[in-house]
Design an enzyme around this catalytic site. Structure first.
Site, PDB file in Angstrom:
ATOM      1  CG  ASP A 220      39.682  -2.606  24.037  1.00 29.70           C
ATOM      2  OD1 ASP A 220      40.173  -3.740  24.216  1.00 29.70           O
ATOM      3  OD2 ASP A 220      40.225  -1.557  24.426  1.00 29.70           O
TER       4      ASP A 220
ATOM      5  CG  HIS B 220      39.402  -8.492  24.863  1.00 24.15           C
ATOM      6  ND1 HIS B 220      40.159  -8.152  25.960  1.00 24.15           N
ATOM      7  CD2 HIS B 220      39.232  -7.351  24.143  1.00 24.15           C
ATOM      8  CE1 HIS B 220      40.433  -6.854  25.906  1.00 24.15           C
ATOM      9  NE2 HIS B 220      39.880  -6.344  24.818  1.00 24.15           N
TER      10      HIS B 220
END
Length: 121
Positions: free
Chosen positions: A88, A47
């Site tokens: 996300d 991420h």
């Protein structure tokens, strides 16, 4: 943004993100260094790398368009915000897919234990 990301994580994992993920391992939360401790920590590493590739908007604070029912669907016309949403979404799904190997010992993990050489994205 971080508020939307929190909602995605909660939807995918049924866990409170701030408690379970904000300070997990070496990469979940602010910053990151060393080697990811497990699959969940690797979700955060990936991420972080995803956010590094985003150009044209602030991944942490800009609102993006998305919907959540059984799955997360990113939308909107802004390519940067859509990219943040996809980062996300991927992390929230990664957390869900690795719930079985989540280790409580890595919650609130002090990052001074993250001494291995950092991996590159």
């Amino acid at each position: 943004n971080l508020f939307q990301f929190r909602k995605m994580i909660k939807k995918m994992t049924k866990k409170e993100p701030v408690v379970y993920y904000a300070f997990y391992g070496c990469y979940c939360g602010k910053g990151g260094r060393g080697k990811p401790k497990d699959a969940t920590d690797r979700c955060c590493f990936v991420h972080d790398c995803c956010y590094e590739k985003v150009t044209g908007c602030n991944p942490k604070w800009g609102y993006y368009t998305y919907s959540m029912n059984k799955q997360i669907v990113c939308g909107g016309d802004d390519p940067c915000k859509k990219q943040v949403c996809e980062c996300d979404k991927a992390a929230a799904i990664c957390f869900r897919d690795n719930l079985k190997t989540y280790k409580k010992k890595y919650m609130s993990f002090p990052n001074f234990f993250c001494t291995d050489p950092s991996e590159k994205c």
